[in-house]
Design an enzyme around this catalytic site. Sequence first.
Site, PDB file in Angstrom:
ATOM      1  N   GLN A 113       0.832  -1.214   0.000  1.00  0.00           N
ATOM      2  CA  GLN A 113       0.000   0.000   0.000  1.00  0.00           C
ATOM      3  C   GLN A 113       0.867   1.264   0.000  1.00  0.00           C
ATOM      4  O   GLN A 113       0.493   2.283   0.578  1.00  0.00           O
ATOM      5  CB  GLN A 113      -0.947  -0.004   1.202  1.00  0.00           C
ATOM      6  N   SER A 114       2.004   1.192  -0.667  1.00  0.00           N
ATOM      7  CA  SER A 114       2.907   2.345  -0.687  1.00  0.00           C
ATOM      8  C   SER A 114       2.279   3.564  -1.357  1.00  0.00           C
ATOM      9  O   SER A 114       1.859   3.502  -2.522  1.00  0.00           O
ATOM     10  CB  SER A 114       4.185   1.958  -1.430  1.00  0.00           C
TER      11      SER A 114
END
Length: 322
Positions: free
Chosen positions: A72-73
């Site tokens: 989920q960068s």
Amino acid sequence: MNIPRVHIAHLPTRIEALEHISAFLKGPQIYCKRDDQTGLGFGGNKTRKLEFLLAEARQAGAQTLLSVGAIQSNHCRQTAAMASRFGFGCILILSGSEPEIASGNLFLDKLFGAEIVWAARETRDRVLDEVFADALAKGRKPYKIPYGGSSSVGMMGYVEAMTELKQQGMDFDWIVTASSSGGTQSGMLLGAMQCGFVGKILGISIEEKAPILRDTVATLVREGADLLGLKIDIPAENILANDDYLGGGYGILGEPEIEAIHLFARHEGLLLDPVYTGRAAAGMIDLVRKGFFKPDEKILFWHTGGTPALFAEPYLSLLQKH
Ligand SMILES: *Cc1c(COP(=O)(O)O)cnc(C)c1O
């Protein structure tokens, strides 16, 4: 500053008074700087860094941006958006394995057309090198953007952000921000020295114990100063980093973050994210409750973005239980 930069972020980001949260906590006056609203692809702090990193990539004649991060960068999502906007290809090395449904930031990575390579967290950097070599061999002119965009070049986004803050004409005793790969906090510290901001800059650590984060930030400050031709050295022990809120570790949403996210949503109509700003705000809220700040001090909570992760599992499910 004569370091090459592209202009894409919606700047200056607004400063808003959080009157309801301040009243609810019966503490100091809290304000919010809205770097969650930098414009490109749902925004966030990485856009400021990428303005400098993309300019460097372009100067180097690159055609493909490579970066690395968590599933989920936010950094990878903003890199993917930037690549699309400026006509680059994009390859992201994400740690973990491909989920059945791509949600949140991962969904956006795909929407922006990024190619995704999955790697275990421990081998992520080696895979990055392999993918880089492969792209180079194929003539795709790759350019590596460091983890979190935190390099001497990337942090210039936050050196400039401090001049922006100065020009907005409001004074603060404290800046409170999430701090992880260090580019944001180090840029703020260097920028503060350049523009004469005298308030304190407190990084709420997201992932690392404070001594490690302090070293990372101190090293970046030195490298950034070098790039600007300045002799500035902030000893690591003078860097304000608080690691009391690491909870269950990186990306693990706990009760303090859940409370902070709900408080901001219900008292201000403001969205925090589950990984970074939720944790930083939880830390700030706890510090207010403990009387850490003086009642007459003015605090700037520097919102660094990340809100697309609200729509990613497991965060969505955990937040809905409240
Ligand atoms: C990357 C990120 C941070 C941390 O910034 P660093 O420069 O890596 O310390 C904080 N908040 C959000 C939402 C981020 O995506």
